[in-house]
Structure formats: structure tokens, C-alpha cells
Write an enzyme that holds these catalytic residues in place. Structure first.
Site, short mmCIF file in Angstrom:
data_model
loop_
_atom_site.label_atom_id
_atom_site.label_comp_id
_atom_site.label_asym_id
_atom_site.label_seq_id
_atom_site.Cartn_x
_atom_site.Cartn_y
_atom_site.Cartn_z
N ASP A 54 51.95 71.63 78.31
CA ASP A 54 52.29 70.69 79.36
C ASP A 54 53.67 70.10 79.02
O ASP A 54 54.08 70.12 77.86
CB ASP A 54 51.23 69.59 79.42
CG ASP A 54 51.62 68.42 80.30
OD1 ASP A 54 51.93 68.65 81.48
OD2 ASP A 54 51.64 67.28 79.79
N ASP A 101 55.28 66.81 80.71
CA ASP A 101 55.46 65.36 80.79
C ASP A 101 54.65 64.63 79.73
O ASP A 101 53.41 64.70 79.70
CB ASP A 101 55.07 64.87 82.17
CG ASP A 101 55.97 65.42 83.26
OD1 ASP A 101 57.02 65.98 82.92
OD2 ASP A 101 55.62 65.29 84.45
#
Length: 276
Positions: free
Chosen positions: A30, A32
Site C-alpha cells: 500500500d 498512503d
């Protein structure tokens, strides 16, 4: 004779340092708050604002959401979704090539210094083991690919914005790559590339990514939210936290951070008006 021996010695050294290829294992990250501090879409929004893609009022809204995300470490789906929808509206009518050019500039200006060194080291470890490393994010695919390329990773899966004749329409192709959609994308990529998911790893900060984390044999929580931390502990998952001063993210300090972000946005707007 000496030349031949030197050449052979050089080849031996190259072979010794060659990275072995591991075609059935990969790592999925991922972006963020996992790879990058804060939300990439808000860093993008700030860069687009500087280039007059949208208004001061819209920037202030993005600043508050970015401050909340950064200091509370909580991904509010409504905030993120509204910001991404707004970003699509901002780029509507712009050429795809323009966003790619601007995206590289914005990476240098606001994203490069926000990469978590610890997470970058985790990704490098997989690369050193000969594995592919992919970013999997709800951010626009063009920005995700820029981040992956600048970090020397294999590639990226991101939300796809529709374009016609090389110009953005302001609509999505399919859904945002968020939550269960990430797991579906990783499953499809694994099938395409021949990865054995039991040998693969996945990294995220958010409980929203539990579907993706649960797919692989080696899930890992990075800078986790409370729900993901609890889940990781219960299931014996690896946990890494590269944040400092986590306990400072109390309600009062979050409020102060928001105020600071809004003040910064206001100053930026004032400076922009003076130069108009």
C-alpha cells in the site's frame, strides 16, 4: 593472457553479486502512510493547486483532510473518496501526458522527502531477494507508476481514470482500487505473473486492506491503525511502526495540526494572490 584473466575475474565478480530471480514470489505495498507519510492524493492536490488546477477553497478542504490523516493516522473513507473524486474533476479536460509530466515534478517537490526509509528498506529487501515489488493503491494509476518508477520498484496498480484520445474525461474506469478491490487486483496480477500467493508478502497501514493482507502467506502491518494492529497481534503478523511521537496525535494536537495546515494553505493562497 592477463587481459583474459582480468575479464574472467570481472565476470566472476558480476556473477557473485548478481541478484537471483525468484519468479513465484512478490511483495505488494500500500502507499498512503505505508510507503509515504500522509496521503499521496493530497500531496498531488497541493501540487496541482500550485499549478492553478483548482481554487484556494478546494485546497483548504484538502489541507484539513491531509492534516487529519497525517496526525491521527486514520484513513477516513469519506474524506479519501471525496478527495479522489475532486481530483478527477480537477484533471478532467487535461491531457494524460500533462499529468505524467506534472506528477514527476510533484514527486520531487512534495513526495520524495516523505517516503518512510524503513518501508523503503523492506521493499529493497524483496528486490535484493530477486522478487517483484508492486505498489497497490487507490491513488491514480499514473501517480502510482511514477512513485514505483522513482523508487526502483517493479510497477504499480492504481485507480484508473478514463481518458479519450489522450484527454481525461473526469470519470473512472471501473471502481476505485480500495479495500476488496485491491485483493481482486492482486489475485488477478498473481494469476497473470505466475505468483504463488502463499510465498508472497503484503504491507499496509490500514484495516481497510485486510482483504489484501489476508491473501498472502506473509502479511505485515506498517504504521498500523488500531484495528489492524489488534488483528496483526492476534494472528501473529509482523508489525513495523516507523512513526515518532504517536502519542502526540491526541485530539487537541490534531486540532492544532489542522489549524496549522489551514494557516499554511491560507498563506499559500495569499502569496498566490500577490503574484497574480
Amino acid at each position: 593472457m592477463l587481459a583474459g584473466e582480468a575479464s574472467a575475474a570481472a565476470a566472476e565478480v558480476e556473477t557473485a553479486f548478481a541478484v537471483p530471480h525468484d519468479p513465484t514470489a512478490a511483495a505488494f505495498f500500500d502507499v498512503d502512510n505505508t510507503v509515504m507519510q500522509g496521503a499521496s492524493i493530497f500531496h498531488l492536490a497541493r501540487g496541482l493547486y500550485k499549478r492553478k488546477f483548482f481554487t484556494t477553497r478546494e485546497l483548504v478542504g484538502a489541507a484539513w483532510k491531509q492534516a487529519y490523516f497525517r496526525f491521527a493516522g486514520v484513513e477516513d473513507p469519506e474524506h479519501v473518496e471525496s478527495a479522489r473524486a475532486a481530483a478527477l474533476a480537477f484533471i478532467a479536460g487535461h491531457p494524460v501526458s500533462e499529468l505524467e509530466l506534472v506528477g514527476n515534478e510533484i514527486f520531487d517537490e512534495t513526495m520524495a522527502d516523505r517516503i518512510w526509509p524503513g518501508t523503503r528498506a523492506l521493499a529493497q529487501r524483496h528486490l535484493d531477494e530477486g522478487q517483484h515489488v508492486w505498489l497497490v493503491t487507490a491513488a491514480p494509476a499514473e501517480i502510482a507508476r511514477i512513485i514505483a518508477r522513482r523508487l526502483g520498484l517493479t510497477g504499480a496498480l492504481g485507480t484508473v481514470a478514463e481518458s479519450v484520445d489522450g484527454v481525461y474525461t473526469g470519470r473512472l474506469v471501473g471502481d476505485m482500487l480500495h479495500g476488496p478491490a485491491k485483493a481482486e487486483a492482486v489475485t488477478a496480477l498473481a494469476r497473470q505473473e505466475g505468483y504463488d500467493l502463499e510465498r508472497c508478502s503484503a504491507y499496509s497501514d490500514s484495516s481497510n486492506d485486510l482483504p489484501m493482507l489476508s491473501l498472502v502467506g506473509y502479511p505485515c502491518a506498517v504504521n498500523p491503525d488500531a484495528r489492524l494492529r489488534d488483528h496483526a497481534r492476534k494472528h501473529g503478523w509482523e508489525i513495523h511502526d516507523y512513526r515518532t511521537g504517536r502519542k502526540a496525535a491526541k485530539a487537541g494536537l490534531v486540532g492544532a495540526a489542522v489549524a496549522g495546515a489551514l494557516t499554511g494553505a491560507g498563506l499559500a493562497a495569499a502569496r498566490a494572490r500577490r503574484h497574480e
